[in-house]
Write an enzyme that holds these catalytic residues in place. Sequence first.
Site, PDB file in Angstrom:
ATOM      1  N   TYR A  36      -1.720  -0.530  10.672  1.00  0.00           N
ATOM      2  CA  TYR A  36      -1.598  -1.351   8.728  1.00  0.00           C
ATOM      3  C   TYR A  36      -0.761  -0.517   8.352  1.00  0.00           C
ATOM      4  O   TYR A  36      -0.008  -1.675   7.504  1.00  0.00           O
ATOM      5  CB  TYR A  36      -2.716  -0.330   8.153  1.00  0.00           C
ATOM      6  CG  TYR A  36      -3.203  -0.366   7.183  1.00  0.00           C
ATOM      7  CD1 TYR A  36      -3.245  -2.167   6.381  1.00  0.00           C
ATOM      8  CD2 TYR A  36      -2.663   0.253   5.636  1.00  0.00           C
ATOM      9  CE1 TYR A  36      -3.930  -2.321   4.714  1.00  0.00           C
ATOM     10  CE2 TYR A  36      -3.216  -0.110   4.361  1.00  0.00           C
ATOM     11  CZ  TYR A  36      -3.512  -1.228   4.216  1.00  0.00           C
ATOM     12  OH  TYR A  36      -4.108  -1.341   2.923  1.00  0.00           O
ATOM     13  N   SER A  90       0.830  -0.839   0.415  1.00  0.00           N
ATOM     14  CA  SER A  90      -0.074   0.380   0.367  1.00  0.00           C
ATOM     15  C   SER A  90       1.306   1.467   0.163  1.00  0.00           C
ATOM     16  O   SER A  90       1.915   0.697   0.664  1.00  0.00           O
ATOM     17  CB  SER A  90      -1.011  -0.650   1.153  1.00  0.00           C
ATOM     18  OG  SER A  90      -1.303   1.608   1.254  1.00  0.00           O
TER      19      SER A  90
END
Length: 276
Positions: free
Chosen positions: A144, A131
């Site tokens: 995350y 990501s």
Amino acid sequence: MKTWFITGISRGLGRALAEAALARGDTVIGTVREVAPDLAIGTGVLHVLTLDVADPAAVRRTVAEAFELAARIDVLVNNAGYGLLGAIEEADDEAVDRLLNVNLLAPFRVIRAALPALRAQGAGHILNVTSIAGRAPMAGSGMYAAAKGAVEMMSESLAQEIAPFGLKVTAIAPGGFRTDFLSDHSVRRSRQADVYAASVGTILGHFDEVAGRQTGDPAKAATAILKLVDAPEPPLHLLLGSDALRRARVKLDAVIEEIARWEDVTRSTDFGETLS
Ligand SMILES: NC(=O)c1ccc[n+]([C@@H]2O[C@H](COP(=O)([O-])OP(=O)(O)OC[C@H]3O[C@@H](n4cnc5c(N)ncnc54)[C@H](OP(=O)(O)O)[C@@H]3O)[C@@H](O)[C@H]2O)c1
């Protein structure tokens, strides 16, 4: 014609990638947690295996099963994952254990289980879907970002370790893509504390606004990934989406500027001996 192993083809980017590969006649061995998706198979061949990537024994079994189904696997994609939103202070152990298990340890376990067979093949490409959060983190998704950033770093080491066996690695860092990622079906949220309203709250408010309107098109991400795996010299890192590109550039510029600003202090810690 390639054979793919893709985790998480039920929805989102994994599903779009599976469909794109099938449409051009490739073979896809895809994993789902529950129900097999109703995919357009085109001229391809689809095998669906059931896997919760959080279960280490199931990961071993499923990777072995995949290599039994296919004589070889050309592209192995660690795609399954989800986000955890909220301040780092508010993230509880259980939520973080689960997040790291699915987003970091599962890709590691899939790769470790597959490597003996991939090495024996002498060719293959591992794609780790990370990501932009793992490369240019913002407030509100710190754990995350930590998991995805760790996969970026693992990918770099791995690429150097397995290049001698003819194996390639690419860490793919998407920006915002219009999938279920920000929906309650996928993302988890920590308790929202008022003291973080200005920092975390503002970013999470932005996520709520863009949910369902992200700039990234999953079908185009799939096309880009096909291009990536067909390239004779694929990159170690690939950003997907103009938002990811913008964030990565701002981050890199800031890193270069900060290194330069503190260079004297950085250099000041050497013994100062000249090595002969
Ligand atoms: N969309 C974005 O904006 C974006 C941005 C950056 C990175 N990413 C990354 O892209 C990847 C795909 O996400 P997406 O956007 O396609 O989200 P999505 O639409 O929510 O799809 C997530 C996929 O991961 C699977 N999954 C989640 N937890 C799993 C588990 N424990 N075991 C097995 N499968 C599991 C889901 O399966 P179920 O259907 O069983 O839940 C689903 O197939 C993720 O790694 C995500 O972190 C997405």
